[in-house]
Design a protein around this motif. Structure first.
Motif, PDB file in Angstrom:
ATOM      1  N   GLU A  29       0.907  -1.297  -0.080  1.00  0.00           N
ATOM      2  CA  GLU A  29       0.036  -0.024  -0.028  1.00  0.00           C
ATOM      3  C   GLU A  29       0.832   1.413  -0.141  1.00  0.00           C
ATOM      4  N   ARG A  30       2.106   1.167  -0.229  1.00  0.00           N
ATOM      5  CA  ARG A  30       3.059   2.280  -0.176  1.00  0.00           C
ATOM      6  C   ARG A  30       2.684   3.521  -1.024  1.00  0.00           C
ATOM      7  N   LEU A  31       1.733   3.183  -2.034  1.00  0.00           N
ATOM      8  CA  LEU A  31       1.436   4.358  -3.184  1.00  0.00           C
ATOM      9  C   LEU A  31       0.270   5.148  -2.445  1.00  0.00           C
ATOM     10  N   LEU A  32      -0.484   4.521  -1.442  1.00  0.00           N
ATOM     11  CA  LEU A  32      -1.721   5.111  -0.674  1.00  0.00           C
ATOM     12  C   LEU A  32      -1.191   6.483   0.098  1.00  0.00           C
ATOM     13  N   GLU A  33      -2.010   7.318   0.052  1.00  0.00           N
ATOM     14  CA  GLU A  33      -1.634   8.378   1.061  1.00  0.00           C
ATOM     15  C   GLU A  33      -2.013   8.233   2.380  1.00  0.00           C
ATOM     16  N   ALA A  34      -1.184   8.633   3.498  1.00  0.00           N
ATOM     17  CA  ALA A  34      -1.420   8.706   4.738  1.00  0.00           C
ATOM     18  C   ALA A  34      -1.875  10.197   5.149  1.00  0.00           C
ATOM     19  N   GLU A  69     -14.994  19.155  12.989  1.00  0.00           N
ATOM     20  CA  GLU A  69     -14.922  19.060  11.577  1.00  0.00           C
ATOM     21  C   GLU A  69     -14.440  20.470  10.949  1.00  0.00           C
ATOM     22  N   ARG A  70     -14.312  21.185  11.638  1.00  0.00           N
ATOM     23  CA  ARG A  70     -13.768  22.679  11.149  1.00  0.00           C
ATOM     24  C   ARG A  70     -12.395  22.522  10.811  1.00  0.00           C
ATOM     25  N   PHE A  71     -11.705  21.813  11.499  1.00  0.00           N
ATOM     26  CA  PHE A  71     -10.402  21.428  11.385  1.00  0.00           C
ATOM     27  C   PHE A  71      -9.853  20.603   9.885  1.00  0.00           C
ATOM     28  N   PHE A  72     -10.789  19.756   9.615  1.00  0.00           N
ATOM     29  CA  PHE A  72     -10.667  18.763   8.665  1.00  0.00           C
ATOM     30  C   PHE A  72     -11.256  19.284   7.387  1.00  0.00           C
ATOM     31  N   GLY A  73     -12.383  20.272   7.694  1.00  0.00           N
ATOM     32  CA  GLY A  73     -13.104  20.811   6.520  1.00  0.00           C
ATOM     33  C   GLY A  73     -14.025  19.976   5.992  1.00  0.00           C
ATOM     34  N   LYS A  74     -14.970  20.146   5.099  1.00  0.00           N
ATOM     35  CA  LYS A  74     -15.972  19.653   4.922  1.00  0.00           C
ATOM     36  C   LYS A  74     -15.950  18.979   3.566  1.00  0.00           C
ATOM     37  N   GLN A  75     -14.818  19.169   2.763  1.00  0.00           N
ATOM     38  CA  GLN A  75     -14.397  18.541   1.531  1.00  0.00           C
ATOM     39  C   GLN A  75     -14.032  17.039   1.429  1.00  0.00           C
ATOM     40  N   GLY A  76     -14.200  16.430   0.548  1.00  0.00           N
ATOM     41  CA  GLY A  76     -13.500  15.124   0.420  1.00  0.00           C
ATOM     42  C   GLY A  76     -13.948  14.078   1.539  1.00  0.00           C
ATOM     43  N   PHE A  77     -12.886  13.460   1.740  1.00  0.00           N
ATOM     44  CA  PHE A  77     -13.249  12.019   2.755  1.00  0.00           C
ATOM     45  C   PHE A  77     -13.696  12.635   3.894  1.00  0.00           C
ATOM     46  N   TYR A  78     -13.329  13.728   4.661  1.00  0.00           N
ATOM     47  CA  TYR A  78     -13.447  13.900   5.986  1.00  0.00           C
ATOM     48  C   TYR A  78     -15.186  14.574   5.700  1.00  0.00           C
ATOM     49  N   GLY A  79     -15.329  15.281   4.743  1.00  0.00           N
ATOM     50  CA  GLY A  79     -16.938  15.719   4.689  1.00  0.00           C
ATOM     51  C   GLY A  79     -17.876  14.444   4.809  1.00  0.00           C
ATOM     52  N   ARG A  80     -17.375  13.397   4.035  1.00  0.00           N
ATOM     53  CA  ARG A  80     -18.142  12.091   3.912  1.00  0.00           C
ATOM     54  C   ARG A  80     -18.128  11.475   5.201  1.00  0.00           C
ATOM     55  N   PHE A  81     -16.993  11.365   5.814  1.00  0.00           N
ATOM     56  CA  PHE A  81     -16.985  10.675   6.960  1.00  0.00           C
ATOM     57  C   PHE A  81     -17.612  11.377   8.302  1.00  0.00           C
ATOM     58  N   PHE A 138     -12.081   6.289  11.940  1.00  0.00           N
ATOM     59  CA  PHE A 138     -12.321   5.156  10.939  1.00  0.00           C
ATOM     60  C   PHE A 138     -10.648   4.544  10.972  1.00  0.00           C
ATOM     61  N   ILE A 139     -10.949   3.366  10.754  1.00  0.00           N
ATOM     62  CA  ILE A 139      -9.725   2.389  10.696  1.00  0.00           C
ATOM     63  C   ILE A 139      -9.855   1.496   9.556  1.00  0.00           C
ATOM     64  N   ALA A 140      -8.925   1.664   8.749  1.00  0.00           N
ATOM     65  CA  ALA A 140      -8.787   0.862   7.441  1.00  0.00           C
ATOM     66  C   ALA A 140      -9.099  -0.701   7.781  1.00  0.00           C
ATOM     67  N   GLU A 141      -9.627  -1.372   6.913  1.00  0.00           N
ATOM     68  CA  GLU A 141     -10.259  -2.691   7.076  1.00  0.00           C
ATOM     69  C   GLU A 141      -9.131  -3.545   7.181  1.00  0.00           C
ATOM     70  N   GLU A 142      -8.045  -3.560   6.415  1.00  0.00           N
ATOM     71  CA  GLU A 142      -6.848  -4.245   6.715  1.00  0.00           C
ATOM     72  C   GLU A 142      -6.098  -4.051   8.238  1.00  0.00           C
ATOM     73  N   ASP A 164     -14.606   3.735   0.852  1.00  0.00           N
ATOM     74  CA  ASP A 164     -14.346   5.162   0.019  1.00  0.00           C
ATOM     75  C   ASP A 164     -13.041   5.096  -1.041  1.00  0.00           C
ATOM     76  N   GLU A 165     -13.326   5.524  -2.318  1.00  0.00           N
ATOM     77  CA  GLU A 165     -12.283   5.209  -3.181  1.00  0.00           C
ATOM     78  C   GLU A 165     -11.655   3.841  -3.190  1.00  0.00           C
ATOM     79  N   GLY A 166     -12.325   3.033  -3.011  1.00  0.00           N
ATOM     80  CA  GLY A 166     -11.858   1.584  -3.474  1.00  0.00           C
ATOM     81  C   GLY A 166     -11.293   0.812  -2.160  1.00  0.00           C
ATOM     82  N   ARG A 167     -11.282   1.634  -0.841  1.00  0.00           N
ATOM     83  CA  ARG A 167     -10.575   0.941   0.247  1.00  0.00           C
ATOM     84  C   ARG A 167     -11.906   0.823   1.380  1.00  0.00           C
ATOM     85  N   GLY A 168     -11.837  -0.168   2.168  1.00  0.00           N
ATOM     86  CA  GLY A 168     -12.754  -0.336   3.101  1.00  0.00           C
ATOM     87  C   GLY A 168     -12.500   0.221   4.339  1.00  0.00           C
ATOM     88  N   PHE A 169     -13.250   0.746   5.270  1.00  0.00           N
ATOM     89  CA  PHE A 169     -12.977   1.429   6.549  1.00  0.00           C
ATOM     90  C   PHE A 169     -14.239   1.117   7.608  1.00  0.00           C
TER      91      PHE A 169
END
Length: 174
Positions: A29-34, A69-81, A138-142, A164-169
């Motif tokens: 998974e080294r190409l995934l972004e942390a 939520e303000r820290f993370f913003g409402k866009q992208g993954f965190y908005g959905r989370f 959230f914790i990644a499935e693996e 989310d984007e092909g990865r389970g959480f």
């Protein structure tokens, strides 16, 4: 010693992120972004959110954070989370009023399994009581180890599983 992080801790925290920020990803998974924090994010966490550190002999060996939520913003993954976490709220008709995102939490490899995680997360949950009525993470499935320790040692409850984007959480609440 567990304590609130200070501005003086920022450089050490940035160095830890650079060195260990991708620890949870396996070789495939080294190409995934942390999610990695820099100086500005750590400053915001210290000044406006909740960031605790565990130190041994003056060295930071672990940290845990919770933010709005303000820290993370409402866009992208965190908005959905955040939206998903609000829908999965507690039973008994109680609606989540003040939701915070717990994590990441990080413990230095040499200190894992040595009894730092449980008091660190307990101190974080205690520090969050006045600000949030519910914490979600959230914790990644693996990442089975993290899932187990958050359920058993931190007392979090798995309330959902999502992709989310092909990865389970797993979605957990406290």
């Amino acid at each position: 010693m567990i304590r609130q992080a200070t501005i003086d801790d920022i450089e050490a925290l940035v160095a830890l992120e650079r060195r260990h920020g991708r620890d949870e990803l396996n070789r495939d998974e080294r190409l995934l972004e942390a999610q990695l924090f820099g100086r500005d994010e750590f400053r915001q966490l210290i000044e406006k959110e909740i960031l605790l550190v565990a130190a041994v002999d003056g060295q930071i060996v672990a940290y845990a954070m919770a933010a709005s939520e303000r820290f993370f913003g409402k866009q992208g993954f965190y908005g959905r989370f955040f939206s998903r976490a609000l829908r999965c709220g507690p039973d008994a008709g109680r609606k989540i009023q003040k939701l915070g995102c717990y994590g990441p939490v990080w413990v230095a490899p040499a200190f894992r399994g040595k009894g730092i995680f449980t008091p660190l997360t307990a101190a974080l949950f205690d520090a969050c009581r006045a600000r949030f009525d519910t914490l979600a993470t959230f914790i990644a499935e693996e990442n089975e180890h993290s899932l187990n320790v958050h359920v058993k040692a931190a007392g979090m409850q798995v309330v959902d599983f999502f992709e989310d984007e092909g990865r389970g959480f797993y979605l957990l609440l406290k």
